[in-house]
Design a protein around this motif. Structure first.
Motif: not given
Length: 476
Positions: A306-315
């Motif tokens: 979930i933290p990786i997904i959040t980072w991917m989404s913002s980028r």
């Protein structure tokens, strides 16, 4: 990479995120516990498998009716406490109480008495849970209007929700432990009271501490009364027609149905493969490996994916993040062929960090994107905002996928030749079972990528819609 900065008014304090997240724990804990406890209808209370299947399936029919109705009601409600929070408060209490009552069965009762007791209370429980869950989902969509803050909120809530899936697999172990409970029936009854109590305490927190959108911003709401029931029904149909014309939302529903249905359809296969392939049908040797497989999956989802997904989404944006995450999950499914290894049981954990990108990314991103779609609907169709109805229809698709998975999962087991009464399965059956466990979710995930390929509600477009709505409402 996202260039927009989140305005201070759109940032949610940590306390708000925690309060909303506790509700998501309840949303996950109740169906998770229900799924485990339902197994004991057969073993602890002696209900025929066919009747047990009806007890699982019939309440879902009511669910399909009550969800959109509750969505429409909460979208148009008016009270000094808001249009979501009163329902969440009452629904949480009713859900917890009714879940505990639902499982106060006695194996000494006749089979039909237990059947009708459980069926009637299941219908009441479904209504109570709808009163809680539908406004709760709608509340999450309206807590912030920022494109990226929505993803961060849903990521936080999904992380807390994963705690339920760390706990639920161990219910099997607890209920069947003779050192804890004198029988499985006693274990189910006592544990259901604990689960119900936890759900009440955690479920009322969003109602008390979460903030709704300002009531004066919501105009053109229908007057919900028994006197206007015919008019209200027409309003419900009108809202649903507008929602089903929303192509962006239909893509979200279609992709969710495919990913979740594919995952759920084979969810129990890992258990069978561990027991019958890795440990040759010896349940004692298999021990707690299946429970650890589920728990580690939830841990990876919560604290890694979930933290990786959040980072991917913002980028990269939500659509691109979904496509990448879903593709990685396909790699994870393929790795299960080597991970489920009789010579080295520890390898079952190898595919998990890749595989759980699918579910971890799905609800984090889809919940956030549905909030964006609610803005699009207001932009196209005006007030009132329909977060409750959008949420109800979206989660109805999830439940539909879950129900179909229960039916189709048994059919697949039969087609691969699985014999539940046999201690040893044939080599051909186990090979077919392992292939189905990989190919089914991989294919549905691939189809979901195709569905989302032309999803066009980007951050730039969502920002333009938000600015237009702010201007239309006369807000600063």
């Amino acid at each position: 990479m996202s260039s927009a900065q989140t305005l201070s008014r759109d940032k949610l304090p940590l306390g708000q995120k925690v309060a909303f997240g506790t509700g998501n724990l309840v949303v996950n804990l109740l169906p998770g516990a229900l799924g485990v406890f339902s197994f004991f209808l057969l073993t602890a209370f002696g209900i025929d498998p066919v009747l047990a299947g009806l007890l699982g399936g019939l309440p879902r029919l009511l669910d399909a009716i009550t969800d959109p109705i509750m969505g429409y009601i909460t979208d148009n409600s008016k009270s000094r406490f808001g249009r979501r929070r009163p329902f969440i408060f009452v629904g949480a209490i009713l859900s917890g109480v009714l879940f505990a009552l639902l499982w106060q069965l006695n194996p000494d009762n006749t089979e039909m008495y237990n059947f009708w007791y459980f069926l009637i209370l299941s219908f009441i429980f479904i209504i109570a849970n709808t009163i809680f869950a539908t406004p709760y989902i709608g509340l999450g969509y309206e807590m912030t209007s920022d494109y990226n803050e929505r993803t961060r909120l849903m990521a936080f809530a999904q992380t807390i929700g994963q705690v339920a899936w760390m706990i639920v697999p161990w219910f099997w172990v607890l209920i069947a432990n003779p050192n804890l409970f004198e029988s499985q029936a006693v274990g189910v009854r006592n544990l259901s009271i604990i689960v119900g109590g936890i759900c009440i305490v955690l479920g009322v927190i969003p109602a008390i501490f979460c903030k709704e959108i300002k009531q004066e911003s919501i105009t053109n709401r229908d007057d919900i009364t028994f006197k206007n029931i015919v008019k209200n029904f027409k309003g419900l149909i009108r809202s649903m027609v507008l929602i089903f014309k929303n192509l962006s939302f239909l893509r979200l529903c279609g992709a969710t149905f495919l990913v979740f249905n594919g995952f759920q359809l084979v969810a129990s296969f890992s258990y069978f493969i561990i027991v019958f392939y890795m440990f040759q049908g010896n349940y004692g040797d298999a021990g707690t490996w299946p429970a650890w497989f589920s728990t580690v999956s939830a841990l990876c989802t919560a604290f890694l994916i979930i933290p990786i997904i959040t980072w991917m989404s913002s980028r990269w944006g939500k659509r691109n993040a979904f496509i990448v995450a879903t593709f990685i999950s396909i790699i994870g499914y393929a790795l299960k062929w080597w991970g489920f290894n009789p010579d080295n049981p520890w390898l079952i954990f190898m595919p998990i960090p890749f595989m759980v990108f699918g579910i971890g990314g799905l609800f984090t991103l889809m919940m956030s994107m549905t909030a964006d779609v609610c803005d699009l609907d207001e932009y196209n169709n005006g007030m009132p905002r329909k977060e409750g109805t959008f949420g109800a229809i979206y989660w109805w698709m999830v439940k539909l996928g879950q129900a179909l998975a229960l039916v189709l999962g048994g059919l697949v087991l039969k087609l691969v030749g699985f014999d539940a009464g046999a201690e040893i399965q044939t080599t051909e059956t186990l090979t077919n079972l392992r292939l189905a466990d990989i190919l089914i979710p991989a294919i549905t995930a691939g189809l979901a990528i195709l569905v989302m390929w032309k999803y066009d509600l980007t951050e730039e477009k969502a920002g333009e819609i938000k600015d237009a709505l702010v201007k239309r409402r006369g807000e600063l």
